[in-house]
Design a protein around this motif. Structure first.
Motif, PDB file in Angstrom:
ATOM      1  N   VAL A  41      39.616  43.972  49.306  1.00  0.00           N
ATOM      2  CA  VAL A  41      38.878  45.085  49.931  1.00  0.00           C
ATOM      3  C   VAL A  41      37.751  44.514  50.799  1.00  0.00           C
ATOM      4  O   VAL A  41      37.558  44.940  51.944  1.00  0.00           O
ATOM      5  CB  VAL A  41      38.307  46.052  48.863  1.00  0.00           C
ATOM      6  N   ASP A  42      37.027  43.520  50.271  1.00  0.00           N
ATOM      7  CA  ASP A  42      35.935  42.916  51.047  1.00  0.00           C
ATOM      8  C   ASP A  42      36.468  42.316  52.355  1.00  0.00           C
ATOM      9  O   ASP A  42      35.830  42.451  53.408  1.00  0.00           O
ATOM     10  CB  ASP A  42      35.219  41.823  50.239  1.00  0.00           C
ATOM     11  N   ALA A  43      37.628  41.659  52.279  1.00  0.00           N
ATOM     12  CA  ALA A  43      38.209  41.061  53.487  1.00  0.00           C
ATOM     13  C   ALA A  43      38.542  42.156  54.497  1.00  0.00           C
ATOM     14  O   ALA A  43      38.224  42.049  55.684  1.00  0.00           O
ATOM     15  CB  ALA A  43      39.465  40.271  53.131  1.00  0.00           C
ATOM     16  N   MET A  44      39.155  43.237  54.008  1.00  0.00           N
ATOM     17  CA  MET A  44      39.518  44.344  54.912  1.00  0.00           C
ATOM     18  C   MET A  44      38.263  44.983  55.499  1.00  0.00           C
ATOM     19  O   MET A  44      38.237  45.354  56.678  1.00  0.00           O
ATOM     20  CB  MET A  44      40.353  45.388  54.137  1.00  0.00           C
ATOM     21  N   MET A  45      37.204  45.080  54.680  1.00  0.00           N
ATOM     22  CA  MET A  45      35.944  45.679  55.177  1.00  0.00           C
ATOM     23  C   MET A  45      35.367  44.816  56.299  1.00  0.00           C
ATOM     24  O   MET A  45      34.896  45.349  57.302  1.00  0.00           O
ATOM     25  CB  MET A  45      34.903  45.789  54.050  1.00  0.00           C
ATOM     26  N   SER A  46      35.412  43.500  56.131  1.00  0.00           N
ATOM     27  CA  SER A  46      34.792  42.691  57.192  1.00  0.00           C
ATOM     28  C   SER A  46      35.641  42.734  58.467  1.00  0.00           C
ATOM     29  O   SER A  46      35.099  42.707  59.571  1.00  0.00           O
ATOM     30  CB  SER A  46      34.436  41.274  56.725  1.00  0.00           C
ATOM     31  N   ILE A  47      36.966  42.878  58.321  1.00  0.00           N
ATOM     32  CA  ILE A  47      37.829  43.055  59.510  1.00  0.00           C
ATOM     33  C   ILE A  47      37.431  44.352  60.228  1.00  0.00           C
ATOM     34  O   ILE A  47      37.238  44.380  61.445  1.00  0.00           O
ATOM     35  CB  ILE A  47      39.318  43.119  59.082  1.00  0.00           C
ATOM     36  N   LEU A  48      37.288  45.423  59.423  1.00  0.00           N
ATOM     37  CA  LEU A  48      36.975  46.732  60.019  1.00  0.00           C
ATOM     38  C   LEU A  48      35.600  46.742  60.681  1.00  0.00           C
ATOM     39  O   LEU A  48      35.407  47.336  61.742  1.00  0.00           O
ATOM     40  CB  LEU A  48      37.072  47.836  58.957  1.00  0.00           C
ATOM     41  N   GLU A  49      34.648  46.050  60.044  1.00  0.00           N
ATOM     42  CA  GLU A  49      33.314  45.981  60.656  1.00  0.00           C
ATOM     43  C   GLU A  49      33.366  45.209  61.978  1.00  0.00           C
ATOM     44  O   GLU A  49      32.771  45.624  62.976  1.00  0.00           O
ATOM     45  CB  GLU A  49      32.318  45.323  59.700  1.00  0.00           C
ATOM     46  N   GLU A  50      34.116  44.085  61.955  1.00  0.00           N
ATOM     47  CA  GLU A  50      34.190  43.263  63.175  1.00  0.00           C
ATOM     48  C   GLU A  50      34.779  44.020  64.360  1.00  0.00           C
ATOM     49  O   GLU A  50      34.419  43.750  65.504  1.00  0.00           O
ATOM     50  CB  GLU A  50      35.051  42.010  62.919  1.00  0.00           C
ATOM     51  N   CYS A  51      35.715  44.939  64.085  1.00  0.00           N
ATOM     52  CA  CYS A  51      36.330  45.645  65.229  1.00  0.00           C
ATOM     53  C   CYS A  51      35.753  47.046  65.373  1.00  0.00           C
ATOM     54  O   CYS A  51      36.320  47.879  66.081  1.00  0.00           O
ATOM     55  CB  CYS A  51      37.849  45.686  65.074  1.00  0.00           C
ATOM     56  N   ASP A  52      34.641  47.294  64.711  1.00  0.00           N
ATOM     57  CA  ASP A  52      33.964  48.588  64.758  1.00  0.00           C
ATOM     58  C   ASP A  52      34.923  49.739  64.427  1.00  0.00           C
ATOM     59  O   ASP A  52      35.002  50.742  65.129  1.00  0.00           O
ATOM     60  CB  ASP A  52      33.299  48.789  66.132  1.00  0.00           C
ATOM     61  N   TYR A  53      35.694  49.555  63.376  1.00  0.00           N
ATOM     62  CA  TYR A  53      36.599  50.576  62.852  1.00  0.00           C
ATOM     63  C   TYR A  53      37.646  51.033  63.872  1.00  0.00           C
ATOM     64  O   TYR A  53      37.970  52.210  63.960  1.00  0.00           O
ATOM     65  CB  TYR A  53      35.801  51.755  62.266  1.00  0.00           C
ATOM     66  N   ASP A  54      38.142  50.069  64.632  1.00  0.00           N
ATOM     67  CA  ASP A  54      39.265  50.345  65.530  1.00  0.00           C
ATOM     68  C   ASP A  54      40.157  49.095  65.532  1.00  0.00           C
ATOM     69  O   ASP A  54      39.977  48.188  66.339  1.00  0.00           O
ATOM     70  CB  ASP A  54      38.757  50.654  66.944  1.00  0.00           C
TER      71      ASP A  54
END
Ligand SMILES: [Fe+2]
Length: 381
Positions: free
Chosen positions: A356-369
């Motif tokens: 989940v943490d890995a997915m969260m940092s991916i989502l943050e990096e792409c600003d939820y897109d």
């Protein structure tokens, strides 16, 4: 004195050969191995510079993929069209060439020297061939101290070229097969997704998310590649589920839900029959266990924690996130930001926290897109 020196030189040459064959049989990246071999050749044979030329897949150009010497960085990626220069000539004749004065030689291509501001005098060029296949050429430039390359230098270069050619050939064949396999798997997955317009692209997205998570938690490249294939195939068992059930809008009865759950074991059964079996093992596990949840509330075996295979723990998060954020006939789907909140809510209970943490940092990096997410090591064909 002279004898000892010669003996030392022979020893050095044998060591180079031995080391090269060890490296070529290791699992290092091929480019690095070639780079090392070329460097050793330049040292042991005593040349001012060296270049490894490799043919394109269509055989129209030779490209400098590795170089040592004063103009090394400039020569990398220089291309020589078919038929130009000595590097092509040795490939066409299959014979190595020793040249004492390049400027006097009719086949010497002046253009590259002029481009790089390098003056080539003596040359040693050997072909990289397997049977009749022209893979590339190895070239050493300017024997040290103004001397010429010897017969002995040529034999050592040929021995190294032969081993390198075999390694290159094997790796190219492996790449080709792998590309073919991945494209077949992707076609299969897209055919499956196309059965239901609402799941179009699902397998591809799940494979991408899974790969990104794997890269974040620093799985090795070979594992990432295996995971990508397993993730593409995670829902393959839906082939065995009726259309009316898969596409049914609204709530499912208990019986219908149980029928849909069977796609996990059906998928595992299909993949378990594919050869070679050892290469399919992790895909089988992933298809079977991607709906298992950390707290034991998943299916089909109600596994808990680390008893759930690693790939299934990753694909589980990727799959759930895509399912939540995709529109269905009966719901419009969450935004990626809402999907992220939902993952956080289930962090540690349903899903493993580090995934989940890995997915969260991916989502943050792409600003939820996620359509804009960039990864350096995106595994794609
Ligand atoms: Fe599934």
């Amino acid at each position: 004195m002279e004898d000892t020196k010669q003996l030392e030189q022979r020893m050095q040459e044998l060591m180079t050969l031995w080391d090269a064959s060890k490296q070529l049989n290791s699992h290092l990246e091929l480019e690095k191995v070639f780079d090392n071999i070329l460097w050793q050749m330049v040292q042991v044979i005593g040349a001012e510079a060296g270049t490894l030329w490799v043919a394109d897949t269509d055989g129209a150009n030779l490209r400098a993929v590795s170089a040592h010497g004063p103009a090394a960085s400039e020569i990398l990626d220089v291309e020589l069209p078919k038929g130009q220069g000595i590097v092509w000539k040795v490939l066409e004749t299959g014979q190595a060439e020793r040249i004492e004065d390049a400027a006097e030689h009719p086949d010497w291509n002046q253009r590259v020297d002029q481009q790089l501001g390098f003056v080539t005098r003596s040359l040693l060029t050997v072909p990289l061939m397997v049977k009749d296949q022209q893979l590339g050429s190895l070239q050493l430039l300017n024997k040290q101290d103004g001397k010429f390359f010897t017969e002995q230098d040529m034999r050592l270069a040929q021995a190294l070229a032969q081993q390198s050619a075999l390694a290159l050939h094997n790796s190219q064949m492996y790449d080709e097969l792998n590309r073919m396999l991945i494209s077949m798997i992707r076609t299969l997955a897209s055919v499956l997704d196309a059965r239901d317009p609402y799941t179009a692209g699902h397998s591809e997205r799940v494979a991408d998310y899974s790969l990104w998570i794997a890269q974040k938690i620093e799985l090795e490249q070979s594992e990432c590649e295996e995971l990508y294939k397993a993730a593409l195939l995670h829902d393959i068992g839906k082939i065995g589920i009726r259309d009316e059930l898969l596409q049914k809008p609204g709530r499912l009865s208990q019986e219908e839900f149980e029928a849909i759950q069977k796609h996990t074991t059906i998928g595992a059964g299909i993949l378990a029959n594919m050869e070679p079996r050892h290469a399919m093992e992790r895909s089988v596990e992933t298809a079977k266990s991607h709906h298992e949840r950390m707290d034991g509330s998943g299916y089909p075996e109600r596994l808990t924690g680390e008893a759930i295979p690693l790939f299934a723990r990753i694909v589980g998060v990727a799959d759930a996130f895509d399912a939540m954020t995709t529109a269905r006939p009966y719901s419009k789907g969450l935004t990626q930001r809402e999907g992220a909140e939902e993952l956080m809510r289930c962090r540690g209970s349903l899903f493993e926290d580090r995934m989940v943490d890995a997915m969260m940092s991916i989502l943050e990096e792409c600003d939820y897109d996620t359509s804009t997410y960039k990864t350096e090591r995106r595994y794609r064909i």
